[in-house]
Design an enzyme around this catalytic site. Sequence first.
Site, mmCIF file in Angstrom:
data_model
loop_
_atom_site.group_PDB
_atom_site.id
_atom_site.type_symbol
_atom_site.label_atom_id
_atom_site.label_comp_id
_atom_site.label_asym_id
_atom_site.label_seq_id
_atom_site.Cartn_x
_atom_site.Cartn_y
_atom_site.Cartn_z
ATOM 1 N N TYR A 253 -9.931 50.090 39.429
ATOM 2 C CA TYR A 253 -10.748 51.033 40.190
ATOM 3 C C TYR A 253 -11.340 52.108 39.289
ATOM 4 O O TYR A 253 -12.516 52.469 39.420
ATOM 5 C CB TYR A 253 -9.909 51.643 41.307
ATOM 6 C CG TYR A 253 -10.703 52.379 42.363
ATOM 7 C CD1 TYR A 253 -12.005 52.017 42.672
ATOM 8 C CD2 TYR A 253 -10.138 53.438 43.070
ATOM 9 C CE1 TYR A 253 -12.726 52.687 43.641
ATOM 10 C CE2 TYR A 253 -10.841 54.114 44.045
ATOM 11 C CZ TYR A 253 -12.139 53.739 44.324
ATOM 12 O OH TYR A 253 -12.849 54.410 45.281
ATOM 13 N N HIS B 87 -4.089 55.090 29.240
ATOM 14 C CA HIS B 87 -2.854 55.508 28.568
ATOM 15 C C HIS B 87 -2.414 54.543 27.472
ATOM 16 O O HIS B 87 -1.565 54.886 26.651
ATOM 17 C CB HIS B 87 -1.728 55.661 29.593
ATOM 18 C CG HIS B 87 -1.201 54.352 30.115
ATOM 19 N ND1 HIS B 87 -1.847 53.645 31.105
ATOM 20 C CD2 HIS B 87 -0.115 53.607 29.769
ATOM 21 C CE1 HIS B 87 -1.174 52.537 31.357
ATOM 22 N NE2 HIS B 87 -0.129 52.480 30.559
ATOM 23 N N LYS C 187 -3.771 54.134 55.701
ATOM 24 C CA LYS C 187 -4.373 52.793 55.818
ATOM 25 C C LYS C 187 -3.611 51.772 54.987
ATOM 26 O O LYS C 187 -3.549 50.590 55.343
ATOM 27 C CB LYS C 187 -5.852 52.830 55.454
ATOM 28 C CG LYS C 187 -6.165 53.190 53.998
ATOM 29 C CD LYS C 187 -6.288 52.002 53.099
ATOM 30 C CE LYS C 187 -6.503 52.414 51.649
ATOM 31 N NZ LYS C 187 -6.593 51.251 50.745
#
Length: 339
Positions: free
Chosen positions: A16, A36, A195
Amino acid sequence: MNTVNASMTVIGAGSYGTALAITLARNGHSVVLWGHNPEQIQKMQRDRCNQAFLPDVAFPDTLLLEADLARALAASRDVLVVVPSHVFGDVLRQLKPHLRPDARIVWATKGLEAETGRLLQDVAREALGEAIPLAVVSGPTFAKELAAGLPTAIALASTDAQFAEDLQQLLHCGKSFRVYSNPDFIGVQLGGAVKNVIAIGAGMSDGIGFGANARTALITRGLTEMTRLGSALGADPSTFMGMAGLGDLVLTCTDNQSRNRRFGIMLGQGKGVQEAQDSIGQVVEGYRNTKEVLALAQRYGVEMPITEQIYQVLYCHKNAREAALSLLGRTRKDEKHSA
């Protein structure tokens, strides 16, 4: 990478975060993407794509990779954080010493703080202090479709009106990416957490084989639970009829790109929690979110029977079919005024 002036620094090089960085760069902005894992960043720089998550999408020339956190944060005042919710606070604390004096923080992380169930705005304020403007983006977005340039719409909320306006202008692309502003900072955050939980339930229902009627009932009553909890926290109920509520809920409950839904399907088919998680191979946010959302609901005295039954399956070894039958066997209720 030499020091640059970028429009945005994106923290988190997963699917994402990478998709959002690609979208920003396609809009003509200079974007720095930090992850990272230095080896992963070096590989992405060589390949000019994210082979691990989005192998078919080439990076625009204005997307720059950076493994050094201090340099990444020096590049832009605006920082977009896209990391799993259970490490959100730790990442912000890692960022703080390197932020520019004029820094502004926006996140696309969906969920609540692990263990405490706090909203991410509270985690951010604790980690960063009161002065830094904050914002959140949330809505029905699958990374692969966003990265492919397929039409997508999200909601944006901020504590700072100017930041909200700047972000909307930065993110919005008339060809493929529509960004709606929303003044409800609490509601836009909460929808993305709840959700995830309901999507697990919808997946379990489909895994059992209950069909479209049952799935739709779960989505509808799940929206009721989301709205009820949001109202208790001070959110605007109408927010949950928008992108960050109903939009994200429908997407996550009905499409198998959703990890939460696929996780639920496997549980409905009789697989164990650990087996299902291992099969997904990526973070299933709804697993932790279920515990956190239920704790938050109990703290505010909000009844959430679907969330409660999903919790029983995930943490108390209840069979998914038994959980579904428990919901069906509840006493008769009034649709508008009861859980």
